[in-house]
Design a protein around this motif. Structure first.
Motif, mmCIF file in Angstrom:
data_model
loop_
_atom_site.group_PDB
_atom_site.id
_atom_site.type_symbol
_atom_site.label_atom_id
_atom_site.label_comp_id
_atom_site.label_asym_id
_atom_site.label_seq_id
_atom_site.Cartn_x
_atom_site.Cartn_y
_atom_site.Cartn_z
ATOM 1 N N CYS A 1 0.929 -1.118 -0.148
ATOM 2 C CA CYS A 1 0.025 0.132 0.061
ATOM 3 C C CYS A 1 1.001 1.318 0.076
ATOM 4 O O CYS A 1 2.025 1.161 0.414
ATOM 5 C CB CYS A 1 -0.965 0.008 1.332
ATOM 6 S SG CYS A 1 -1.909 -1.454 1.587
ATOM 7 N N HIS A 2 0.328 2.689 -0.204
ATOM 8 C CA HIS A 2 1.155 3.599 -0.119
ATOM 9 C C HIS A 2 0.389 4.345 0.717
ATOM 10 O O HIS A 2 -0.773 4.586 1.176
ATOM 11 C CB HIS A 2 1.232 4.452 -1.424
ATOM 12 C CG HIS A 2 0.212 5.107 -2.143
ATOM 13 N ND1 HIS A 2 -0.372 6.073 -1.623
ATOM 14 C CD2 HIS A 2 -0.471 4.308 -3.200
ATOM 15 C CE1 HIS A 2 -1.284 6.295 -2.605
ATOM 16 N NE2 HIS A 2 -1.572 5.429 -3.433
ATOM 17 N N LEU A 3 1.282 5.253 1.744
ATOM 18 C CA LEU A 3 0.786 5.874 2.814
ATOM 19 C C LEU A 3 0.506 7.293 2.490
ATOM 20 O O LEU A 3 -0.374 8.024 3.127
ATOM 21 C CB LEU A 3 1.815 5.974 3.951
ATOM 22 C CG LEU A 3 2.235 4.571 4.659
ATOM 23 C CD1 LEU A 3 3.573 4.759 5.454
ATOM 24 C CD2 LEU A 3 0.998 4.091 5.565
ATOM 25 N N THR B 1 -10.180 6.905 -1.071
ATOM 26 C CA THR B 1 -10.071 5.723 -1.645
ATOM 27 C C THR B 1 -8.451 5.545 -2.070
ATOM 28 O O THR B 1 -8.260 4.326 -2.430
ATOM 29 C CB THR B 1 -11.036 5.864 -3.183
ATOM 30 O OG1 THR B 1 -10.458 7.176 -3.771
ATOM 31 C CG2 THR B 1 -12.310 5.923 -3.020
ATOM 32 N N ASP B 2 -7.904 6.536 -2.339
ATOM 33 C CA ASP B 2 -6.603 6.312 -2.917
ATOM 34 C C ASP B 2 -5.433 6.666 -1.524
ATOM 35 O O ASP B 2 -4.902 7.895 -1.577
ATOM 36 C CB ASP B 2 -6.420 7.301 -3.978
ATOM 37 C CG ASP B 2 -4.793 6.863 -4.574
ATOM 38 O OD1 ASP B 2 -4.307 5.829 -4.284
ATOM 39 O OD2 ASP B 2 -4.524 7.762 -5.515
ATOM 40 N N MET B 3 -5.120 5.895 -0.652
ATOM 41 C CA MET B 3 -5.621 4.478 -0.796
ATOM 42 C C MET B 3 -5.835 4.075 0.419
ATOM 43 O O MET B 3 -5.644 2.993 0.993
ATOM 44 C CB MET B 3 -4.731 3.532 -1.650
ATOM 45 C CG MET B 3 -3.450 3.357 -1.344
ATOM 46 S SD MET B 3 -2.272 2.129 -1.878
ATOM 47 C CE MET B 3 -3.282 0.681 -1.410
ATOM 48 N N ALA C 1 -2.335 -3.091 -3.504
ATOM 49 C CA ALA C 1 -3.536 -2.933 -3.155
ATOM 50 C C ALA C 1 -4.221 -1.607 -3.420
ATOM 51 O O ALA C 1 -5.148 -1.018 -2.627
ATOM 52 C CB ALA C 1 -4.058 -3.212 -1.667
ATOM 53 N N GLU C 2 -3.913 -1.061 -4.482
ATOM 54 C CA GLU C 2 -4.517 0.333 -5.069
ATOM 55 C C GLU C 2 -5.865 0.057 -5.271
ATOM 56 O O GLU C 2 -6.395 -1.295 -5.708
ATOM 57 C CB GLU C 2 -3.818 0.779 -6.412
ATOM 58 C CG GLU C 2 -2.408 1.245 -6.159
ATOM 59 C CD GLU C 2 -2.409 2.402 -5.813
ATOM 60 O OE1 GLU C 2 -3.351 3.127 -5.521
ATOM 61 O OE2 GLU C 2 -1.216 3.146 -6.027
ATOM 62 N N PRO C 3 -6.857 1.020 -5.229
ATOM 63 C CA PRO C 3 -8.165 0.807 -5.578
ATOM 64 C C PRO C 3 -8.576 0.524 -7.016
ATOM 65 O O PRO C 3 -8.238 1.548 -8.157
ATOM 66 C CB PRO C 3 -8.855 2.077 -5.355
ATOM 67 C CG PRO C 3 -7.719 3.358 -5.496
ATOM 68 C CD PRO C 3 -6.394 2.379 -5.050
HETATM 69 ZN ZN ZN Z 1 -2.737 5.313 -4.994
#
Ligand code: ZN
Length: 404
Positions: free
Chosen positions: A93-95, A125-127, A187-189
């Motif tokens: 994931c990105h924070l 949503t992101d993310m 796990a991007e949307p």
């Molecule tokens: Zn993203």
């Protein structure tokens, strides 16, 4: 009697399950709100968001490692060990989030306001929504006491929206510590579409140089804007060698910022153009740089005063994972996807290639409000997401003792 007792037990189990689910979903909502409230735009950094995740794991008996650099930049990684009979899964994931922008929001961007089953806020949503659902799935599985056969690694990293500094740090720090993996799930949307192909990002800055002069005597100077105009006219004719990808089409180029000049009566000696190029698999970035240098040389041959240079601002490779590999097939079968998808935007996904495993982009929520004012997530989508993440994990880490 046995029949009545079985029915009672089944009903009780169902009641207990729905009660536990309600508690879990309440906890997930609180987690998501804390994640949104921890502003992780570039200026604020990711440390506060990473701390929310570290504490949440800790409260649930899961150890995680937080690495922190440059004051407020941070990654957080949790490694859930298994019996090791099967290959592990890395969820990424990105924070960070993009800034809220100048436009007025109905709901303040870092308030995490809840209304009509939706949670509003930058990153919903992101993310951060997808991240909250994934963490909930992992915590649920660990707490259920299930014997995992493959390790789960959760990595939330910094800087995806800017320079991907977090993913580079993660790969260099964990490359030799990770178990064998089945693959990487970013796990991007994507509304659980399985993305195996996306374009790359190649951002360039071209600077033309000249010589200042009084605005009334332009003939005594060299106008850097004129040089830039000549360059841009030529660059826009470039067709990337007609390379066309069957799913992604051609590369695109957009000149998105041009800056020059300090005063209306001074010939400018410097002009900068920022160019957003989206690449497709099959094109080498070196080819693009060579083309730019070739244009410079042609313009210089016509006019000895022409002077320009190009530098790379950002380089995210394109993604192209083999659709026929077992990992992709297994992900598709776990979530019931009949086909894979190709998209035009980029992610941190390609940077995991150094680990040597297949990569897919696949996560809960559609991304229609990403990077927009009043970004929101439907809470029911996240509930479904938890179950889908659990299914993916179960599919790769089946256990004989319990069902997940
Ligand atoms: Zn993203």
């Amino acid at each position: 009697m046995a029949g009545i007792s079985t029915t009672f037990n089944k009903n009780f189990a169902r009641y207990l399950f729905s009660w536990l689910s309600a508690v879990n979903f309440f906890v997930m909502k609180e987690l998501l709100k804390k994640l949104i409230q921890a502003d992780s735009t570039l200026n604020k950094g990711e440390l506060a968001t990473a701390e929310v995740i570290r504490k949440h794991f800790e409260k649930n008996g899961i150890e995680s490692e937080l690495s922190n650099w440059d004051g407020n930049r941070a990654n957080v990684v949790a490694h859930i060990k298994s019996t090791g009979e099967k290959s592990g899964l890395l969820f990424a994931c990105h924070l960070d989030v993009v800034p809220p922008g100048e436009q007025q929001w109905k709901y303040p961007p870092f308030s995490a306001t809840e209304e009509d089953g939706k949670i509003y806020g930058r990153g919903a949503t992101d993310m951060k929504g997808s991240t909250a659902a994934l963490i909930t799935a992992i915590v649920d599985l660990v707490k259920s006491g299930v014997d995992l056969k493959g390790d789960i690694i959760f990595a939330a990293t910094a800087g995806e929206e800017t320079d991907s500094c977090g993913v580079h740090k993660f790969v260099s720090e964990y490359k030799d510590k990770l178990p064998e993996l089945a693959g990487v799930i970013v796990a991007e949307p994507t509304d659980f579409k399985v993305i195996t192909t996306h374009r790359g990002i190649f951002w360039l800055e071209v600077i033309t140089k000249g010589r200042t002069a009084h605005g009334s005597r332009p003939d005594t100077g060299i106008n850097a804007i004129n040089s830039m105009r000549q360059f841009l006219d030529e660059a826009q004719k470039y067709d990337f060698g007609r390379i066309e990808h069957p799913k992604l089409g051609k590369c695109s180029m957009s000149i998105n910022a041009v800056n020059a000049g300090e005063a209306i009566n001074v010939v400018p000696d410097r002009c900068s153009a920022k160019i957003d190029i989206r690449t497709v698999p099959g094109i080498e970035n070196r080819q693009i740089l060579d083309k730019f240098e070739e244009i410079f040389a042609v313009l210089k041959a016509k006019n000895k005063d022409f002077d320009a240079e190009v530098s790379v601002v950002r380089n995210v490779p394109a993604l192209e994972t083999d659709n026929e590999c077992d990992f992709v097939k297994q992900i598709c079968s776990a979530i019931g996807a009949i086909e894979t998808t190709a998209v035009g935007y980029g992610t941190d996904g390609p940077f995991f290639a150094e680990l040597g495993y297949p990569i897919v982009i696949c996560g809960v929520c559609d991304n229609s409000t990403c990077h927009q004012p009043d970004e929101f997530v439907e809470f029911n989508e996240l509930k479904k997401g938890v179950e889908v993440y659990k299914k993916i994990i179960a599919n790769f880490s089946q256990t004989d003792k319990h069902s997940v």
